[in-house]
Motif scaffolding. Sequence first.
Motif, mmCIF file in Angstrom:
data_model
loop_
_atom_site.group_PDB
_atom_site.id
_atom_site.type_symbol
_atom_site.label_atom_id
_atom_site.label_comp_id
_atom_site.label_asym_id
_atom_site.label_seq_id
_atom_site.Cartn_x
_atom_site.Cartn_y
_atom_site.Cartn_z
ATOM 1 N N PHE A 280 -2.172 0.187 -3.828
ATOM 2 C CA PHE A 280 -3.536 0.647 -4.095
ATOM 3 C C PHE A 280 -3.572 2.159 -4.163
ATOM 4 C CE2 PHE A 280 -3.160 0.792 0.501
ATOM 5 C CZ PHE A 280 -3.801 1.965 0.841
ATOM 6 N N THR A 281 -4.599 2.671 -4.835
ATOM 7 C CA THR A 281 -4.901 4.098 -4.812
ATOM 8 C C THR A 281 -6.405 4.253 -4.620
ATOM 9 O OG1 THR A 281 -5.474 4.618 -7.113
ATOM 10 C CG2 THR A 281 -3.140 4.374 -6.603
ATOM 11 N N THR A 282 -6.790 5.375 -4.079
ATOM 12 C CA THR A 282 -8.204 5.703 -3.944
ATOM 13 C C THR A 282 -8.371 7.205 -4.070
ATOM 14 O OG1 THR A 282 -10.180 5.472 -2.537
ATOM 15 C CG2 THR A 282 -8.086 5.823 -1.412
ATOM 16 N N LYS B 44 -0.591 3.790 -1.532
ATOM 17 C CA LYS B 44 0.471 3.124 -0.778
ATOM 18 C C LYS B 44 0.898 1.875 -1.536
ATOM 19 C CE LYS B 44 0.367 3.249 3.703
ATOM 20 N NZ LYS B 44 0.138 3.058 5.160
ATOM 21 N N VAL B 45 2.179 1.554 -1.485
ATOM 22 C CA VAL B 45 2.735 0.377 -2.143
ATOM 23 C C VAL B 45 3.458 -0.478 -1.104
ATOM 24 C CG1 VAL B 45 4.512 -0.414 -3.786
ATOM 25 C CG2 VAL B 45 2.926 1.395 -4.437
ATOM 26 N N GLY C 20 5.989 -8.725 0.634
ATOM 27 C CA GLY C 20 6.737 -8.006 1.658
ATOM 28 C C GLY C 20 6.189 -8.179 3.054
ATOM 29 N N GLY C 21 4.995 -8.783 3.170
ATOM 30 C CA GLY C 21 4.414 -9.078 4.472
ATOM 31 C C GLY C 21 3.853 -7.890 5.213
ATOM 32 N N ASP C 22 3.649 -6.756 4.521
ATOM 33 C CA ASP C 22 3.171 -5.552 5.209
ATOM 34 C C ASP C 22 1.759 -5.140 4.818
ATOM 35 O OD1 ASP C 22 4.105 -5.010 2.648
ATOM 36 O OD2 ASP C 22 4.782 -2.988 3.143
ATOM 37 N N LEU C 23 1.297 -5.533 3.645
ATOM 38 C CA LEU C 23 -0.035 -5.171 3.180
ATOM 39 C C LEU C 23 -0.790 -6.408 2.702
ATOM 40 C CD1 LEU C 23 0.643 -1.949 1.042
ATOM 41 C CD2 LEU C 23 -0.304 -2.051 3.351
ATOM 42 N N ALA C 24 -2.108 -6.362 2.808
ATOM 43 C CA ALA C 24 -2.957 -7.449 2.334
ATOM 44 C C ALA C 24 -4.328 -6.883 2.016
ATOM 45 C CB ALA C 24 -3.075 -8.553 3.385
ATOM 46 N N LYS D 123 5.161 6.513 -6.096
ATOM 47 C CA LYS D 123 5.158 7.526 -7.159
ATOM 48 C C LYS D 123 4.860 6.891 -8.511
ATOM 49 C CE LYS D 123 8.080 11.088 -9.292
ATOM 50 N NZ LYS D 123 9.417 11.754 -9.265
ATOM 51 N N SER D 124 5.464 5.741 -8.797
ATOM 52 C CA SER D 124 5.225 5.085 -10.083
ATOM 53 C C SER D 124 3.792 4.562 -10.180
ATOM 54 C CB SER D 124 6.224 3.945 -10.301
ATOM 55 O OG SER D 124 5.958 2.832 -9.470
ATOM 56 N N LEU D 125 3.223 4.133 -9.044
ATOM 57 C CA LEU D 125 1.841 3.653 -9.051
ATOM 58 C C LEU D 125 0.868 4.797 -9.294
ATOM 59 C CD1 LEU D 125 -0.275 1.466 -8.707
ATOM 60 C CD2 LEU D 125 -0.156 1.824 -6.235
ATOM 61 N N VAL D 126 1.085 5.919 -8.630
ATOM 62 C CA VAL D 126 0.228 7.084 -8.834
ATOM 63 C C VAL D 126 0.306 7.542 -10.291
ATOM 64 C CG1 VAL D 126 -0.079 9.525 -8.240
ATOM 65 C CG2 VAL D 126 0.307 7.829 -6.438
ATOM 66 N N LYS D 127 1.494 7.492 -10.860
ATOM 67 C CA LYS D 127 1.657 7.857 -12.265
ATOM 68 C C LYS D 127 0.864 6.914 -13.161
ATOM 69 C CE LYS D 127 5.073 8.675 -15.894
ATOM 70 N NZ LYS D 127 6.506 8.660 -16.278
#
Length: 285
Positions: free
Chosen positions: A98-100, A89-90, A237-241, A28-32
């Motif tokens: 990232f956002t798209t 997604k964060v 966090g080891g979940d995204l790259a 939510k904070s990233l989208v903002k």
Amino acid sequence: MMNKFFYTIIVASLTVGAYAQKSDGSTKSLVKAEKEFAATLAKSGSKAAYASFAAADGLAFRPNPVNAKTFYASHPDSKDISWTPVYAKVSRSGDWGFTTGPYTEKGDKTSYGQYLSVWKANGSKWELALDLGTSSNKPLNKVTPVFIEPKDFYKPKFLNDKQRAAGADIIATTEKTLNTTLKSYGMPAFAGFLNPDARLLFPGYEPMIGKDNILPFFNSMISKIALKTTKVDKADGGDLAYTYGIATVDYKADLRESFNYVFIYERQADHNWNIIVQVFSPAER
């Protein structure tokens, strides 16, 4: 091939930017932050927007990757680009995401496309790390926004640079394996590396969502893709790259073209890394 990226820069409004970019580790904070970035550009121009929101080492693909602040310091100001995040997604560590979504550029002739922004948290502030896009026709398909919050919070307390490099090597090896498999088996090789809900942004087309839509597209148009990875980065966090580099594409129509690419990877329950977003943007060679 103009897009939100060909007119932009970096210069002022730091107080507003710091407030707008506040990160609490949530999507939510990233989208903002992304929406505030777009609003700042519309109100104050691209120079002020990129001054406030781009990281010191942030890259913009114009068309090839360059330091955003350095490159756009010499470019004209503009308020002609608008965009809206529809997928974001964060990482569970809250250190990047990232956002798209679609963008529109006004001018003598309105143009359209899709963008991808990768953001990193610098303290409690989101900063733009990667910025690229690809042109398309005016979107016809209605898109339902999908903003996915981290499933939990996890960040190792004593992670050092050596451990981070080792983690990035896992992603680099995955992409090297993908490249080798593409050479051996062609486009069907992507079947083993794409998530079922993966998204593809490819010039001239609306976003393709789902492996079942992406694979037929690749198989119908392209005979070969060769990947040359430039950089790999992995969330703590080891979940995204993500990776970026140059893709050499051989079409079935006896044509070769070079693209800058960015792939977003996500770690699966079986510990494999699957691609969830692919973006191809024409490169200058």
